[in-house]
Design an enzyme around this catalytic site. Structure first.
Site, PDB file in Angstrom:
ATOM      1  N   VAL A  59     -17.965   3.002  -4.357  1.00 60.67           N
ATOM      2  CA  VAL A  59     -18.593   1.476  -4.183  1.00 60.67           C
ATOM      3  C   VAL A  59     -19.966   1.777  -3.684  1.00 60.67           C
ATOM      4  O   VAL A  59     -20.847   1.009  -4.140  1.00 60.67           O
ATOM      5  CB  VAL A  59     -17.640   0.677  -3.123  1.00 60.67           C
ATOM      6  CG1 VAL A  59     -18.156  -0.649  -3.020  1.00 60.67           C
ATOM      7  CG2 VAL A  59     -16.280   0.838  -3.665  1.00 60.67           C
TER       8      VAL A  59
ATOM      9  N   GLY B 106     -19.974   6.552  -2.041  1.00 62.87           N
ATOM     10  CA  GLY B 106     -18.810   6.824  -2.927  1.00 62.87           C
ATOM     11  C   GLY B 106     -19.018   6.049  -4.188  1.00 62.87           C
ATOM     12  O   GLY B 106     -20.106   5.366  -4.520  1.00 62.87           O
TER      13      GLY B 106
ATOM     14  N   GLY C 213     -21.879   5.668   3.559  1.00 63.45           N
ATOM     15  CA  GLY C 213     -20.661   5.969   2.476  1.00 63.45           C
ATOM     16  C   GLY C 213     -21.310   5.386   1.039  1.00 63.45           C
ATOM     17  O   GLY C 213     -21.242   4.441   0.754  1.00 63.45           O
TER      18      GLY C 213
ATOM     19  N   LYS D 185       0.535  -1.051  -0.058  1.00 58.02           N
ATOM     20  CA  LYS D 185       0.042   0.095   0.289  1.00 58.02           C
ATOM     21  C   LYS D 185       0.893   1.265   0.125  1.00 58.02           C
ATOM     22  O   LYS D 185       1.960   1.280   0.446  1.00 58.02           O
ATOM     23  CB  LYS D 185      -0.714   0.196   1.239  1.00 58.02           C
ATOM     24  CG  LYS D 185      -2.066   0.596   1.079  1.00 58.02           C
ATOM     25  CD  LYS D 185      -2.982  -0.133   0.490  1.00 58.02           C
ATOM     26  CE  LYS D 185      -4.456   0.624   0.441  1.00 58.02           C
ATOM     27  NZ  LYS D 185      -5.589  -0.320  -0.235  1.00 58.02           N
TER      28      LYS D 185
HETATM   29  P1  NAD Z   1     -15.128   7.159  -2.009  1.00 61.63           P
HETATM   30  O1  NAD Z   1     -14.023   7.940  -1.553  1.00 61.63           O
HETATM   31  O2  NAD Z   1     -15.464   7.073  -3.381  1.00 61.63           O
HETATM   32  O3  NAD Z   1     -16.390   7.022  -1.060  1.00 61.63           O
HETATM   33  C1  NAD Z   1     -16.365   7.113   0.292  1.00 61.63           C
HETATM   34  C2  NAD Z   1     -17.759   7.881   0.743  1.00 61.63           C
HETATM   35  O4  NAD Z   1     -17.941   7.843   2.273  1.00 61.63           O
HETATM   36  C3  NAD Z   1     -17.865   9.164   0.383  1.00 61.63           C
HETATM   37  O5  NAD Z   1     -19.044   9.382  -0.092  1.00 61.63           O
HETATM   38  C4  NAD Z   1     -17.516   9.873   1.705  1.00 61.63           C
HETATM   39  O6  NAD Z   1     -18.333  11.108   1.801  1.00 61.63           O
HETATM   40  C5  NAD Z   1     -18.134   8.947   2.697  1.00 61.63           C
HETATM   41  N1  NAD Z   1     -17.615   9.106   4.036  1.00 61.63           N
HETATM   42  C6  NAD Z   1     -16.836   9.395   4.602  1.00 61.63           C
HETATM   43  N2  NAD Z   1     -16.828   9.463   6.108  1.00 61.63           N
HETATM   44  C7  NAD Z   1     -17.991   9.292   6.178  1.00 61.63           C
HETATM   45  C8  NAD Z   1     -18.728   9.065   7.356  1.00 61.63           C
HETATM   46  N3  NAD Z   1     -17.960   9.438   8.648  1.00 61.63           N
HETATM   47  N4  NAD Z   1     -19.998   8.959   7.589  1.00 61.63           N
HETATM   48  C9  NAD Z   1     -20.465   8.668   6.354  1.00 61.63           C
HETATM   49  N5  NAD Z   1     -20.010   8.711   5.075  1.00 61.63           N
HETATM   50  C10 NAD Z   1     -18.618   9.118   5.061  1.00 61.63           C
HETATM   51  O7  NAD Z   1     -14.320   5.623  -1.553  1.00 61.63           O
HETATM   52  P2  NAD Z   1     -14.838   3.975  -2.307  1.00 61.63           P
HETATM   53  O8  NAD Z   1     -13.784   3.881  -3.480  1.00 61.63           O
HETATM   54  O9  NAD Z   1     -16.131   4.058  -2.623  1.00 61.63           O
HETATM   55  O10 NAD Z   1     -14.328   3.238  -1.176  1.00 61.63           O
HETATM   56  C11 NAD Z   1     -15.084   2.857   0.109  1.00 61.63           C
HETATM   57  C12 NAD Z   1     -14.234   2.109   0.849  1.00 61.63           C
HETATM   58  O11 NAD Z   1     -14.144   0.886   0.174  1.00 61.63           O
HETATM   59  C13 NAD Z   1     -12.936   2.723   1.461  1.00 61.63           C
HETATM   60  O12 NAD Z   1     -12.728   2.214   2.818  1.00 61.63           O
HETATM   61  C14 NAD Z   1     -12.201   1.893   0.514  1.00 61.63           C
HETATM   62  O13 NAD Z   1     -10.739   1.831   1.117  1.00 61.63           O
HETATM   63  C15 NAD Z   1     -12.617   0.441   0.316  1.00 61.63           C
HETATM   64  N6  NAD Z   1     -12.385  -0.193  -0.795  1.00 61.63           N
HETATM   65  C16 NAD Z   1     -12.675   0.477  -2.118  1.00 61.63           C
HETATM   66  C17 NAD Z   1     -12.487  -0.273  -3.233  1.00 61.63           C
HETATM   67  C18 NAD Z   1     -12.642   0.036  -4.377  1.00 61.63           C
HETATM   68  O14 NAD Z   1     -12.621  -0.464  -5.671  1.00 61.63           O
HETATM   69  N7  NAD Z   1     -12.966   1.580  -4.627  1.00 61.63           N
HETATM   70  C19 NAD Z   1     -11.926  -1.791  -3.040  1.00 61.63           C
HETATM   71  C20 NAD Z   1     -11.620  -1.977  -1.850  1.00 61.63           C
HETATM   72  C21 NAD Z   1     -11.932  -1.314  -0.761  1.00 61.63           C
END
Ligand code: NAD
Length: 345
Positions: free
Chosen positions: A178, A176, A174, A78
């Protein structure tokens, strides 16, 4: 620092510093026993360098375990870049970071993570080929969401003996990359959606598209639900909130959901079925790994669907052994890494 490396058995730590483009970053490589370490690049403001270092180290181990249980030929690594305060030149900073990655000779391959997008990966790709999730390679989040959805189906079958989600209350924290895609799958499957995000535009979108009930971030644990799907940042299952939790299943995409190992045991003792984060969220890694090695979409989709099967066997082993699912999955991943070491010896 060496205590941290020892605690998580991290094999290598690289410090990247280039003052004239404000680059301050860490690359942690937990293991390359199964192949080159593959793991995302976080780009976030951190209170201090120690917090960024801790994040990189802790996340690197999760990536090794994730690859081991997803059956992809990658090790775990990472990178974390401390987002500069004030103005900075993103293209310069990420190109410089790309040069650091290139100097590792392929032992670490980067990808998008919190705070990075295909644009940053494209800048890195100008300096190295050891990068995935560029704009040509596509966004892995859709496959992460699909894997989480398959994992939720497996958890529901194990916990409730149900074959579908109709009428179940699912709280997605969340929305975002995903979380929003997951919400769409859940809505299509007939679940009753509750959503929570600090970004009000996203919760309004989920309310209008899926008829979701909006939960305020400060009231997250006041809502009763069948499934809690953390898809924001890590550490959401913590000692402060555990006593307030009122759900039957925890299954979401966020990395490092458990504050520590005791939280996994607590969930088990309370009868809450936990789908280990690095197992259920491996869809993006499968996509990144297999596109990097030139595999086709049908192979990728097959592997992502298999995540449900992996979780079913973890749930079964947990039930038979009376052990938390978090401990069962750690043991299985460690076993795979030891097996690779034995074969290499
Ligand atoms: P992202 O940044 O697109 O979305 C995260 C969302 O969470 C945002 O909308 C943000 O506003 C919200 N958020 C942050 N803090 C918050 C809180 N306290 N309360 C409510 N909402 C909150 O991220 P992502 O790519 O969707 O990934 C989400 C999670 O999944 C992360 O932990 C990431 O490490 C994990 N993950 C993502 C992937 C991927 O393919 N994108 C793969 C494996 C793991």
């Amino acid at each position: 620092m060496f205590d941290l490396l020892e605690h998580d058995h991290v094999q290598e730590l690289h410090v990247c510093h280039q003052a004239d483009c404000q680059l301050n970053a860490f690359i942690a490589i937990h293991s390359t026993r199964l192949g080159p370490a593959l793991g995302g690049c976080r780009f976030m403001p951190y209170r201090h360098a120690g917090a960024a270092l801790r994040d990189a180290i802790r996340l690197a181990r999760g990536m090794s375990y994730k690859a081991a249980l997803a059956g992809v030929p990658q090790g775990g690594g990472k990178s974390v870049i401390l987002r500069p305060e004030g103005h900075f030149d993103g293209a310069r900073l990420f190109r410089e970071f790309g040069r650091f990655i290139d100097a590792l000779g392929g032992r670490y391959i980067t990808a998008i993570d919190a705070g990075t997008t295909a644009r940053e990966m494209d800048w890195i790709a100008e300096e190295t080929t050891h990068v995935t999730s560029t704009s040509d390679a596509g966004n892995p989040s859709a496959y992460t969401a699909l894997g989480v959805y398959k994992g939720i189906l497996a958890a529901v079958e194990h916990r409730f003996g149900l074959a579908d989600l109709a009428g179940l209350r699912v709280l997605v924290q969340g929305l975002g990359n995903v979380g929003m895609r997951l919400a769409q799958y859940l809505h299509q499957a007939g679940a009753k959606l509750l959503v929570c995000d600090i970004d009000t535009t996203r919760v309004h979108q989920a309310r209008s598209c899926f008829g979701a009930q909006v939960v305020h971030p400060d009231r997250l644990f006041e809502e009763t639900c069948d499934i809690f799907a953390p898809c924001g940042l890590g550490g959401v299952i913590n000692h402060r909130h555990l006593p307030e939790m009122s759900c039957a299943i925890v299954a979401g995409s966020a990395n490092n959901q458990l504050e520590d190992a005791d939280c996994g045991r607590w969930l088990h003792d309370e009868g809450i079925l936990y789908a280990p984060d690095y197992v259920i969220n491996a869809g993006g890694l499968i996509y990144a790994s297999l596109t990097h090695s030139g595999s086709g979409i049908s192979d990728i989709e097959f592997r992502v669907h298999q995540l449900g099967e992996t979780l079913r066997s973890i749930f079964q082993l947990s039930e038979e052994g009376g052990l938390p699912t978090s401990e069962v999955s750690d043991a299985l991943a460690e076993e795979k890494l030891c097996e690779a070491t034995r074969k290499a010896a």
